[in-house]
Design an enzyme around this catalytic site. Sequence first.
Site, mmCIF file in Angstrom:
data_model
loop_
_atom_site.group_PDB
_atom_site.id
_atom_site.type_symbol
_atom_site.label_atom_id
_atom_site.label_comp_id
_atom_site.label_asym_id
_atom_site.label_seq_id
_atom_site.Cartn_x
_atom_site.Cartn_y
_atom_site.Cartn_z
ATOM 1 N N ARG A 1 16.020 33.893 -37.141
ATOM 2 C CA ARG A 1 16.886 32.909 -36.491
ATOM 3 C C ARG A 1 17.701 33.552 -35.384
ATOM 4 O O ARG A 1 18.159 34.676 -35.520
ATOM 5 C CB ARG A 1 17.834 32.295 -37.536
ATOM 6 C CG ARG A 1 17.231 31.079 -38.214
ATOM 7 C CD ARG A 1 18.017 30.631 -39.395
ATOM 8 N NE ARG A 1 19.458 30.469 -39.144
ATOM 9 C CZ ARG A 1 20.301 29.982 -40.044
ATOM 10 N NH1 ARG A 1 19.868 29.624 -41.238
ATOM 11 N NH2 ARG A 1 21.572 29.856 -39.767
ATOM 12 N N ARG B 1 31.322 21.395 -44.661
ATOM 13 C CA ARG B 1 31.833 22.668 -44.162
ATOM 14 C C ARG B 1 33.255 22.560 -43.631
ATOM 15 O O ARG B 1 33.838 23.573 -43.260
ATOM 16 C CB ARG B 1 30.939 23.139 -43.017
ATOM 17 C CG ARG B 1 29.923 24.217 -43.386
ATOM 18 C CD ARG B 1 29.110 24.468 -42.126
ATOM 19 N NE ARG B 1 28.477 25.741 -42.056
ATOM 20 C CZ ARG B 1 27.205 25.977 -42.390
ATOM 21 N NH1 ARG B 1 26.466 25.039 -42.912
ATOM 22 N NH2 ARG B 1 26.692 27.174 -42.209
ATOM 23 N N ARG C 1 16.835 38.618 -42.767
ATOM 24 C CA ARG C 1 16.261 37.326 -43.186
ATOM 25 C C ARG C 1 15.108 36.952 -42.265
ATOM 26 O O ARG C 1 15.193 37.099 -41.045
ATOM 27 C CB ARG C 1 17.333 36.241 -43.145
ATOM 28 C CG ARG C 1 16.756 34.836 -43.346
ATOM 29 C CD ARG C 1 17.783 33.839 -43.787
ATOM 30 N NE ARG C 1 18.756 33.509 -42.766
ATOM 31 C CZ ARG C 1 19.782 32.664 -42.974
ATOM 32 N NH1 ARG C 1 19.951 32.092 -44.155
ATOM 33 N NH2 ARG C 1 20.632 32.413 -42.008
ATOM 34 N N ARG D 1 30.286 33.739 -37.660
ATOM 35 C CA ARG D 1 30.022 32.711 -38.677
ATOM 36 C C ARG D 1 30.888 32.965 -39.911
ATOM 37 O O ARG D 1 31.365 32.023 -40.538
ATOM 38 C CB ARG D 1 28.530 32.694 -39.037
ATOM 39 C CG ARG D 1 27.692 32.023 -37.939
ATOM 40 C CD ARG D 1 26.251 32.445 -37.987
ATOM 41 N NE ARG D 1 25.549 32.017 -39.176
ATOM 42 C CZ ARG D 1 24.420 32.573 -39.613
ATOM 43 N NH1 ARG D 1 23.880 33.580 -38.949
ATOM 44 N NH2 ARG D 1 23.832 32.114 -40.688
ATOM 45 N N LYS E 1 22.156 30.158 -50.546
ATOM 46 C CA LYS E 1 22.159 28.714 -50.797
ATOM 47 C C LYS E 1 20.760 28.116 -50.618
ATOM 48 O O LYS E 1 20.269 27.391 -51.477
ATOM 49 C CB LYS E 1 23.141 27.999 -49.854
ATOM 50 C CG LYS E 1 24.583 28.495 -49.962
ATOM 51 C CD LYS E 1 25.522 27.736 -49.039
ATOM 52 C CE LYS E 1 25.218 27.906 -47.554
ATOM 53 N NZ LYS E 1 25.393 29.288 -47.056
HETATM 54 P P1 ADP Z 1 23.572 29.469 -43.159
HETATM 55 O O1 ADP Z 1 22.615 28.885 -44.157
HETATM 56 O O2 ADP Z 1 23.171 30.827 -42.723
HETATM 57 O O3 ADP Z 1 24.988 29.386 -43.581
HETATM 58 P P2 ADP Z 1 23.085 27.028 -41.738
HETATM 59 O O4 ADP Z 1 21.633 26.927 -41.537
HETATM 60 O O5 ADP Z 1 23.694 26.260 -42.854
HETATM 61 O O6 ADP Z 1 23.466 28.566 -41.863
HETATM 62 O O7 ADP Z 1 23.853 26.636 -40.404
HETATM 63 C C1 ADP Z 1 23.500 27.173 -39.159
HETATM 64 C C2 ADP Z 1 24.416 26.586 -38.095
HETATM 65 O O8 ADP Z 1 24.222 25.167 -38.016
HETATM 66 C C3 ADP Z 1 25.907 26.770 -38.330
HETATM 67 O O9 ADP Z 1 26.384 28.020 -37.861
HETATM 68 C C4 ADP Z 1 26.488 25.583 -37.552
HETATM 69 O O10 ADP Z 1 26.494 25.857 -36.159
HETATM 70 C C5 ADP Z 1 25.453 24.499 -37.793
HETATM 71 N N1 ADP Z 1 25.774 23.697 -38.996
HETATM 72 C C6 ADP Z 1 25.026 23.596 -40.132
HETATM 73 N N2 ADP Z 1 25.613 22.789 -41.025
HETATM 74 C C7 ADP Z 1 26.782 22.369 -40.449
HETATM 75 C C8 ADP Z 1 27.859 21.528 -40.876
HETATM 76 N N3 ADP Z 1 27.873 20.964 -42.101
HETATM 77 N N4 ADP Z 1 28.883 21.330 -40.014
HETATM 78 C C9 ADP Z 1 28.894 21.885 -38.778
HETATM 79 N N5 ADP Z 1 27.928 22.690 -38.326
HETATM 80 C C10 ADP Z 1 26.868 22.944 -39.151
HETATM 81 P P1 ADP Z 2 22.022 30.858 -47.062
HETATM 82 O O1 ADP Z 2 21.197 29.602 -47.142
HETATM 83 O O2 ADP Z 2 23.209 30.813 -47.972
HETATM 84 O O3 ADP Z 2 22.382 31.226 -45.654
HETATM 85 P P2 ADP Z 2 19.531 32.246 -47.747
HETATM 86 O O4 ADP Z 2 19.049 31.572 -48.992
HETATM 87 O O5 ADP Z 2 18.859 31.933 -46.476
HETATM 88 O O6 ADP Z 2 21.138 32.055 -47.625
HETATM 89 O O7 ADP Z 2 19.481 33.824 -48.016
HETATM 90 C C1 ADP Z 2 19.884 34.762 -47.027
HETATM 91 C C2 ADP Z 2 18.981 36.001 -47.097
HETATM 92 O O8 ADP Z 2 19.246 36.711 -48.308
HETATM 93 C C3 ADP Z 2 17.486 35.695 -47.107
HETATM 94 O O9 ADP Z 2 16.824 36.711 -46.409
HETATM 95 C C4 ADP Z 2 17.117 35.720 -48.601
HETATM 96 O O10 ADP Z 2 15.754 36.122 -48.792
HETATM 97 C C5 ADP Z 2 18.073 36.774 -49.123
HETATM 98 N N1 ADP Z 2 18.532 36.518 -50.503
HETATM 99 C C6 ADP Z 2 18.845 35.311 -51.053
HETATM 100 N N2 ADP Z 2 19.279 35.472 -52.333
HETATM 101 C C7 ADP Z 2 19.259 36.806 -52.579
HETATM 102 C C8 ADP Z 2 19.591 37.611 -53.721
HETATM 103 N N3 ADP Z 2 20.061 37.072 -54.869
HETATM 104 N N4 ADP Z 2 19.443 38.950 -53.603
HETATM 105 C C9 ADP Z 2 18.988 39.509 -52.449
HETATM 106 N N5 ADP Z 2 18.647 38.812 -51.349
HETATM 107 C C10 ADP Z 2 18.778 37.472 -51.408
#
Ligand code: ADP
Ligand code: ADP
Length: 216
Positions: free
Chosen positions: A160, A88, A127, A171, A13
């Site tokens: 992270r 979420r 990541r 998660r 994302k």
């Molecule tokens: P990822 O991109 O790996 O899914 P995020 O950066 O979006 O992770 O979120 C990291 C953490 O921040 C989540 O596990 C949660 O604890 C908190 N968080 C982020 N967005 C939300 C949301 N919309 N509602 C509740 N908690 C959130």
């Molecule tokens: P999210 O915001 O959904 O948690 P991220 O954009 O942070 O996901 O991506 C999670 C990890 O996967 C990062 O290390 C990123 O570089 C990698 N990644 C993202 N898109 C792809 C893809 N299409 N193929 C392989 N690795 C990817």
Amino acid sequence: MRIILFGPPGAGKGTQAKKLSEVFGIPHIATGDILREEVARGTELGKLAKSYMDRGELVPDDIIIRIIEERLKREDCRNGFILDGFPRTMAQAEALDDLLRRLNIKLDAVINLEVSDDEVVRRLSYRRICKKCGKIYHLMFDPPKEDNICDMCGGELYQRDDDKEEVIRNRLEVYRKQTLPLLKYYEEKGLLININGERSIDEVFNDIIRVLESKR
Ligand code: ADP
Ligand code: ADP
Ligand code: ZN
């Protein structure tokens, strides 16, 4: 263009949102990034949020809804925005609808990036993120040119705290229980677009652009 990027943790994302934000010239709003900034600044909100984030649990709805309401009312959101990691929960989705109604605007699309659990674990375990500019890397799939240094700004890369296998598993569990039900909600509104997220970053991006163009 007003878009939600949906999908499990690690679906890509943030990666896609940053590219879309550049192409469309609209802000990328990631609740996770906003919370991590609060944690880094050591605010009261940050301290509270961290206790949930470290366990892979969701931060309470009222806090998140307040953050989003404030953010979406800012001037730079007038021509659109990309939401990443929000909503979420059903309560968040309903609060968003309520807010959009008050602002007299509508969502264009909810893009769901489909990625398997195994791929999520592979992606999140390797990541890395730039401390300075937030650019996202993957040590195998999208590595920086120089070890641990951001290509864009020379900043240092970090991992992270919640990208550890046992927190990742929780998660995913939380995603399945609390977030996945929203797919049906957006499908019924005719907004849902499913995209196969298990392809290269560029292939996924081109696919998103293609479906968004067909909506215009
Ligand atoms: P990822 O991109 O790996 O899914 P995020 O950066 O979006 O992770 O979120 C990291 C953490 O921040 C989540 O596990 C949660 O604890 C908190 N968080 C982020 N967005 C939300 C949301 N919309 N509602 C509740 N908690 C959130
Ligand atoms: P999210 O915001 O959904 O948690 P991220 O954009 O942070 O996901 O991506 C999670 C990890 O996967 C990062 O290390 C990123 O570089 C990698 N990644 C993202 N898109 C792809 C893809 N299409 N193929 C392989 N690795 C990817
Ligand atoms: Zn950087």
